[in-house]
Design an enzyme around this catalytic site. Structure first.
Site, PDB file in Angstrom:
ATOM      1  CG  HIS A 267      -2.121   0.868   1.457  1.00 55.76           C
ATOM      2  ND1 HIS A 267      -2.339   1.635   0.055  1.00 55.76           N
ATOM      3  CD2 HIS A 267      -2.855   1.124   2.155  1.00 55.76           C
ATOM      4  CE1 HIS A 267      -3.633   2.406   0.465  1.00 55.76           C
ATOM      5  NE2 HIS A 267      -3.734   2.219   1.872  1.00 55.76           N
ATOM      6  CG  HIS A 308      -4.096   0.297  -8.251  1.00 58.24           C
ATOM      7  ND1 HIS A 308      -5.386   0.308  -8.060  1.00 58.24           N
ATOM      8  CD2 HIS A 308      -3.580   1.037  -7.528  1.00 58.24           C
ATOM      9  CE1 HIS A 308      -5.642   1.209  -7.200  1.00 58.24           C
ATOM     10  NE2 HIS A 308      -4.638   1.720  -6.575  1.00 58.24           N
ATOM     11  CG  ASP A 364       3.241   4.735  -3.964  1.00 54.35           C
ATOM     12  OD1 ASP A 364       3.050   5.881  -3.749  1.00 54.35           O
ATOM     13  OD2 ASP A 364       2.422   3.730  -3.484  1.00 54.35           O
TER      14      ASP A 364
HETATM   15  N1  ACO Z   1       5.357  -7.471 -10.084  1.00 52.74           N
HETATM   16  C1  ACO Z   1       5.134  -8.464 -10.893  1.00 52.74           C
HETATM   17  N2  ACO Z   1       3.807  -9.395 -10.942  1.00 52.74           N
HETATM   18  C2  ACO Z   1       2.858  -8.446 -10.187  1.00 52.74           C
HETATM   19  C3  ACO Z   1       2.854  -7.390  -9.673  1.00 52.74           C
HETATM   20  C4  ACO Z   1       4.002  -6.666  -9.724  1.00 52.74           C
HETATM   21  N3  ACO Z   1       4.190  -5.416  -9.225  1.00 52.74           N
HETATM   22  N4  ACO Z   1       1.603  -6.973  -9.434  1.00 52.74           N
HETATM   23  C5  ACO Z   1       0.990  -8.040  -9.644  1.00 52.74           C
HETATM   24  N5  ACO Z   1       1.458  -8.999 -10.261  1.00 52.74           N
HETATM   25  C6  ACO Z   1       1.151 -10.309 -10.853  1.00 52.74           C
HETATM   26  C7  ACO Z   1       0.762 -11.146  -9.683  1.00 52.74           C
HETATM   27  O1  ACO Z   1       1.923 -12.151  -9.546  1.00 52.74           O
HETATM   28  C8  ACO Z   1      -0.501 -11.997 -10.525  1.00 52.74           C
HETATM   29  O2  ACO Z   1       0.234 -12.891 -11.342  1.00 52.74           O
HETATM   30  P1  ACO Z   1      -0.700 -14.286 -11.751  1.00 52.74           P
HETATM   31  O3  ACO Z   1      -1.940 -13.883 -12.184  1.00 52.74           O
HETATM   32  O4  ACO Z   1       0.111 -15.143 -12.617  1.00 52.74           O
HETATM   33  O5  ACO Z   1      -0.733 -15.090 -10.290  1.00 52.74           O
HETATM   34  C9  ACO Z   1      -1.010 -10.851 -11.118  1.00 52.74           C
HETATM   35  O6  ACO Z   1      -0.016  -9.871 -11.518  1.00 52.74           O
HETATM   36  C10 ACO Z   1      -2.417 -10.256 -10.413  1.00 52.74           C
HETATM   37  O7  ACO Z   1      -1.720  -9.585  -9.315  1.00 52.74           O
HETATM   38  P2  ACO Z   1      -2.722  -9.660  -7.654  1.00 52.74           P
HETATM   39  O8  ACO Z   1      -1.445  -9.861  -6.647  1.00 52.74           O
HETATM   40  O9  ACO Z   1      -3.563 -10.534  -7.689  1.00 52.74           O
HETATM   41  O10 ACO Z   1      -3.179  -8.126  -8.000  1.00 52.74           O
HETATM   42  P3  ACO Z   1      -3.824  -7.501  -6.536  1.00 52.74           P
HETATM   43  O11 ACO Z   1      -5.012  -6.429  -7.253  1.00 52.74           O
HETATM   44  O12 ACO Z   1      -4.163  -8.470  -5.696  1.00 52.74           O
HETATM   45  O13 ACO Z   1      -2.653  -6.516  -6.107  1.00 52.74           O
HETATM   46  C11 ACO Z   1      -0.881  -5.010  -5.774  1.00 52.74           C
HETATM   47  C12 ACO Z   1      -2.518  -5.137  -6.484  1.00 52.74           C
HETATM   48  C13 ACO Z   1      -0.963  -5.222  -4.354  1.00 52.74           C
HETATM   49  C14 ACO Z   1      -0.750  -3.182  -5.913  1.00 52.74           C
HETATM   50  C15 ACO Z   1       0.116  -5.579  -6.843  1.00 52.74           C
HETATM   51  O14 ACO Z   1      -0.011  -5.411  -8.055  1.00 52.74           O
HETATM   52  C16 ACO Z   1       1.539  -5.397  -6.008  1.00 52.74           C
HETATM   53  O15 ACO Z   1       1.965  -6.037  -5.022  1.00 52.74           O
HETATM   54  N6  ACO Z   1       2.331  -4.152  -6.599  1.00 52.74           N
HETATM   55  C17 ACO Z   1       3.384  -3.870  -5.979  1.00 52.74           C
HETATM   56  C18 ACO Z   1       3.351  -2.858  -4.995  1.00 52.74           C
HETATM   57  C19 ACO Z   1       2.939  -1.653  -5.156  1.00 52.74           C
HETATM   58  O16 ACO Z   1       3.190  -0.834  -5.981  1.00 52.74           O
HETATM   59  N7  ACO Z   1       2.104  -1.089  -4.339  1.00 52.74           N
HETATM   60  C20 ACO Z   1       1.184   0.188  -4.409  1.00 52.74           C
HETATM   61  C21 ACO Z   1      -0.346  -0.049  -4.800  1.00 52.74           C
HETATM   62  S1  ACO Z   1      -1.007   1.798  -5.139  1.00 52.74           S
HETATM   63  C22 ACO Z   1      -1.188   2.146  -3.508  1.00 52.74           C
HETATM   64  O17 ACO Z   1      -1.401   1.708  -2.758  1.00 52.74           O
HETATM   65  C23 ACO Z   1      -1.073   3.787  -3.377  1.00 52.74           C
END
Ligand code: ACO
Length: 428
Positions: A267, A308, A364
């Site tokens: 987050h 996201h 971010d």
């Molecule tokens: N790098 C690599 N792979 C990713 C990433 C990433 N940053 N984000 C998602 N994926 C992949 C997952 O592994 C998953 O792959 P799969 O379908 O093969 O299993 C798919 O994309 C879907 O991802 P989820 O984790 O299910 O998506 P979710 O909606 O639960 O998570 C989140 C969203 C937490 C933002 C995620 O994209 C992440 O961890 N990003 C990096 C952290 C980040 O930048 N957070 C800031 C968010 S914005 C904010 O809070 C202001």
């Protein structure tokens, strides 16, 4: 469109139930499942709230596939361009933008509520020298409830508004005190003659031994960043504030809970994590290696600042922030991390893995680079996010408390042991 209904039928028993659907003013309609357990004998299962609306709200609307973000109906691009952060705070809290008189009055109220109780300031002396500023923020924000007893009646609209104003006004003072403690410098008192962000810069960077002049470029950049972070409907920290607040706890406690949630790297902690990641990558030549790591399911590494839960096209805040990053770096000198970030974005945006999963830079991805250019240390980045988001938290809390409030109490699918007898200790 008129509200209608859906009927679900159990394949095994043939039992059916009709559930009403509801349309909002915009966005995906919902199925109201409130009666489901009573009439059908089932709960729904939705870990992570991927398909569940937890409340009704009139504050912020976003459409992830169209890349839209609106506060009270106004597009984020227009607000960032035409309004300052305190106008946006007024809008989120009250539902309408202030006119000239209302703006002056609100500015005055916020500027004159920036001091914190001296005993509260003394709390910082109790923290270890290397305490993370978010740890100090969480503790001190929660402690506000021990000082401002006159605004804790959550059923009194006047007291609720005073609390909201105190949160918005005092968070920069608490944040700056956390920073000063971590660098071992004396606390600087707020100055009522400065703007909201000018005052924050003064409290962070001025020292009693020298004059300090607020840089208008930094002042403006922070102001826009706070506007972009001000609200984002039912994100994890806001939902935490609502859930904590739903028990009727005091608002400072609920906001402290939201602050703790924001700290996590998935987050608000992502801005800090992005910079640590860029430092670890170090050079454009190593990007491919890290892209491969992000794609490797056996590797826990994720491309921080990418992806996201809601935005599956682009994050409109990221576009505005990228532009500000260029403007700030033109004044404060280039940061090699900017070049690295742009290259990383370019490569990821055409990579099949990221394209297939609709993973785009989020708010971010570039914000940390701007903060660092302004001299704000890594550990303070999530604190900056918390200051900007505080108005969103308190607006949602207000909306919930002033409506028909019910304690939040999710259900579960139990998969543990079924009932059994406790064996005697020698038989275990
Ligand atoms: N790098 C690599 N792979 C990713 C990433 C990433 N940053 N984000 C998602 N994926 C992949 C997952 O592994 C998953 O792959 P799969 O379908 O093969 O299993 C798919 O994309 C879907 O991802 P989820 O984790 O299910 O998506 P979710 O909606 O639960 O998570 C989140 C969203 C937490 C933002 C995620 O994209 C992440 O961890 N990003 C990096 C952290 C980040 O930048 N957070 C800031 C968010 S914005 C904010 O809070 C202001």
């Amino acid at each position: 469109m008129a509200d209608s209904s859906v009927t679900i039928t159990h394949d095994g028993t043939g039992k059916s139930v009709q559930l009403p659907t509801r349309e909002g003013t915009a966005g995906t309609p919902v199925i109201d499942i409130g009666s489901l357990n009573k009439s059908f004998g089932h709960f729904t299962l939705d870990p992570g709230f991927v398909a569940t609306a937890s409340c009704e709200s009139k504050i912020t609307y976003l459409d992830g596939s169209a890349g839209l973000l609106q506060y009270r109906g106004y597009p984020i691009e227009q607000l960032a361009e035409q309004c300052d952060y305190l106008e946006v705070c007024y809008l989120l809290l009250n539902g309408e933008l202030p006119n000239g008189d209302q703006k002056s009055e609100f500015d005055h109220i916020i500027r004159t509520h920036t001091m914190i109780h001296e005993s509260l300031r003394g709390f910082f002396d109790g923290f270890h020298y290397d305490a993370h500023p978010m740890a100090m923020m969480t503790g001190v924000i929660g402690s506000l409830s021990a000082f401002y007893h006159d605004s804790l009646d959550i059923n009194d609209p006047g007291q609720r508004m005073i609390t909201a104003q105190r949160i918005i006004a005092k968070l920069p003072t608490i944040a700056a005190a956390a920073y000063k403690h971590s660098v071992g410098q004396p606390f600087m008192y707020p100055r009522n003659d400065l703007s909201y962000t000018g005052n924050l810069l003064h409290m962070m960077y001025a020292v009693p031994a020298a004059d300090y002049e607020v840089d208008p470029i930094a002042e403006k950049a922070l102001d826009v960043l706070f506007t972009l972070h001000a609200d984002h409907e039912q994100n994890a920290s806001t939902s935490t504030v609502r859930l904590a607040g739903s028990s009727g706890t005091n608002p400072f406690g609920a906001i402290a809970a939201g602050t703790a949630c924001l700290w996590g790297p998935a987050h608000g902690g992502a801005n800090e994590a992005v910079l640590r990641m860029l430092d670890e990558i170090g050079d454009v030549s190593r990007i491919d290696k890290y892209i491969a790591k992000a794609k490797d399911k056996n590797d826990s590494f994720r491309l921080m600042g990418f992806g996201h839960r809601v935005y599956k096209n682009f994050d409109p805040r990221a576009r505005i922030i990228k532009k500000i990053a260029h403007e700030v770096l033109a004044t404060y000198g280039n940061d090699p991390r900017m070049e690295l970030a742009m290259k990383l974005e370019e490569i990821a945006l055409v990579d099949e893995y990221f394209v297939e999963r609709s993973l785009y830079p989020n708010v971010d991805f570039y914000s940390g680079i701007i903060y660092r250019a302004l001299g704000i240390p890594l550990e303070m980045l999530t604190v900056m996010f918390a200051i900007g988001r505080s108005v969103g938290w308190i607006s949602h809390w207000q909306e919930m408390v002033s409506g028909k409030m019910r304690i939040g109490r999710p259900r579960q699918l139990y998969t543990g042991e079924v009932q059994r007898d406790v064996p005697a200790i020698k038989k275990r």
